[in-house]
Design a protein around this motif. Sequence first.
Motif: not given
Length: 795
Positions: A53, A82, A58, A130, A61-62, A65, A127, A135
């Motif tokens: 990742v 996901l 990252a 994550f 995605y945060c 989230d 994964t 997440i």
Amino acid sequence: MPESKIKEKSWNQELEKEAYDKWKADNLYKFDKSSKKPVYSIDTPPPYVNTPVHIGQATTYCLMDMFARYKRMKGCNILFPLGLDRNGLPIEMAAEKKFNIKLTNTPREQYIEACRKVLEESSAASTDTFLQLGISFNSWELGNEIGDVYHTDSDAYRTLTQETFIDMWNKGLIYEDERINNYCPGCQTTLADAEVDYAEKASTFNDIIFTVKETGEKLTIGTTRPELVCTCGMVIFNPEDERYKHLEGKHAITPLFNKEVPIKSHPIAQIEKGTGLAMMCSAGDLSDIRFFREMGLTPTIAINRDGTMNEHAGFLKGLYVKDARKKIIEELKEKGLLVKQQQITHKTPICERSKHEIEFIAMKEYYVKQLDFKDKMRELANKVNFYAPESRKIMLDWIDAVSIDWPITRRRFYATEVPLWYCRKCHEAIVPPKGKYYKPWKEKAPVSKCPKCSSTEFVGDERVFDPWFDSSISPLYILKYSMDENFFEKNSPCSLRPQGKEIIRTWLYYTLLKCYLLTGKCIFNDAWINYHIVDEKGKKMSKSTGNVVDPQEVLKKFGAEPFRLWAAVEGNLERDDFRCSFERIEGAGKTIVKLWNVAKFISMFESASKPAKLNPLDEWILSELDRLVAVSNESYGNYNFHEPAIQLKHFIWETFASHYMELVKNRAYNQEGKCSKEEQDSALWTLHHCLETLLKLLAPIMPMLTYKLSMDLFGKDVHFEEFPVAGNHKAPFATEELLAFDSAVWKAKKDKALSLKAEVKKAVVPEVLKVIEKDLCSTHGLKQVEYGKEFGVEL
RNA sequence: GGGCCCAUGGUCUAGCGGUUAUGACGUCACCCUUACACGGUGAAUGUCCCCAGUUCGAUUCUGGGUGGGCCCACCA
């Protein structure tokens, strides 16, 4: 002294692990299909799995989230699956490297197997990152339930991809055409533009002689591709070029091939370049292709797919391009048709893997009609809410620039197969029924007789789809289009598409297009467009530069929560790139420690029930809190965590910790019994209420920390609490006045090198602060108080 | 070549037609003040890229320039 309920000295990665492990084990964020709450769906960008990742990924995605967690607390049923994109070139490249194989020398079955092996090893690691980032994906397991992890190369996903092709085929939106593509003779495959590199290569600029048919005039024309003279369709000069204006409408005879071609003026011809005359060939490069289309010329294709010249090239037939070039140069020299040679270097397109020079070769490919829908696409682009709104322009510019239909087929292996067979005899295309994943290259046709000529022999299509053809249905897939029509009808359009600015023209555009063609609707309500995380010097991170930051490194060093807080506070990703700096991520960690200690302090006291009348100081901090709640609600809802995060951070450090807590301390302890039970209760209730609210406001940003604290202190899972709504507490005085007075006292003591607990003989305090006289006196040790405009501190 | 974006103390950033130009990190000085030294208090560091214009007044608006970033196109 009272004991704090918090045992741990500080926040750490072990505590993070406890939180996310528990969430995973409890399936806490599983999608609840039976819920009556409105569904809020996030179409996450499926990351490629063969690389670790990326720190930018990252970060985004945060942020996603945070959106999900906020909406969850706002009472939405969150669909946040996901997805892992596993089709296409990156996987193939990894497999080729690992097993030292090539597309051209490996049986398809074996090649696919190699790709699968690469994929098996890589998915888990990404994964897991994550998960460690906290997440709140619906699920961590691959499956076919709503919200489950999905792979774009799964049978289910590929089935849907093929179904969409079949639907579009039946709607007449797909056609086959022979057009020119990037083609690598080494790999023997079509390449997407993204797979083409450019290299400075030495080349020879050859001045060769054409003749004007009408006048016999000799024309000197420069070219780097003399072997393509046979494909010349026109000779052009710039309309402003005085030297050649007289040639307009005449004809040129090509050297050696003696073909007659028109001479015309055209603005793409540059006066200073070469002799100012250019021969336009069918496929020297992509601009030639566009030119031919524009002028309505029929291209002559002289290069075969194996890189050799064909019958159009006459005496060059059978030679590879390079050899053909040598041979024709010799021939031209001999005939006196080559007047000058000049060594130049120019950027040449090459295959990014084999480094072969790209040829432009016509091949039959399938196309999706998009030119007919440009107006509609503009309409959709205006309908989607873009965050930030400026990003819409990138989309509109792109729609304007679209000039050909979308070629969707590729000659590769690890991707979704084109679900078609052809009758061997009459070449009729056989379209299978929907509902199954087809591999025509190794499976029998779904019919036994050709419906047109009754022949019984078929051949499967060997091509696969452009990976964008797969990824452009992700919102359909997550909303169970064609799999659960009720659910899809009820919950489309998809609430949010978060994605990078660089793939607006691809992923967002193709998704809007394809979903419109299939459903007739705009598939997204909102599109949140993020910019990039760049390295600490502001340079784009890339593997080749070696400045890529692995999020695992950040997680090990600092943990997820400082990283998430940094992501929220640091910059506004909607507007600009922002820099990745370990120093700053570490700095975010300090805020966490501060919050931790605030919580520790407050938890030393039992909460009290809310007294009928609150102390004015408490009213004041609650009014400040109201303001924060209002700001958070307003901004979070617009995907803006940056502004509130800054304000929350400032509140924690300054307003709350430095001023309110200092002033309220004595009343909270009430060790000397100087204040009433009601006054103490007011302090205790307010402290707890502020902390609890603060934890809720911060929950989307720092889910694990806030989870732990609110579990330990309040026995509640903050993530399933309702997000606070601003109250209407009235501040009895302006915040700045209090802060300024405190600072004046502290500075006065400091200047005299006195302890902060030192007594103040006499203080002049602003009138408005009279309501908190008691708190001020006990905190600052004021012995005598007067009220006036200017501060006065007499020690 | 086309388009978009950016330019503010050492670094990063807020901001706005009039501010002693915000804050953070870093630096320095002093201080273990009973939640916190991963803390506190304070200090130093800026021709707000350059030039012109609009204006009583521009860091803020306009035009031009310079530097940087990104996207796209192209190099007969």
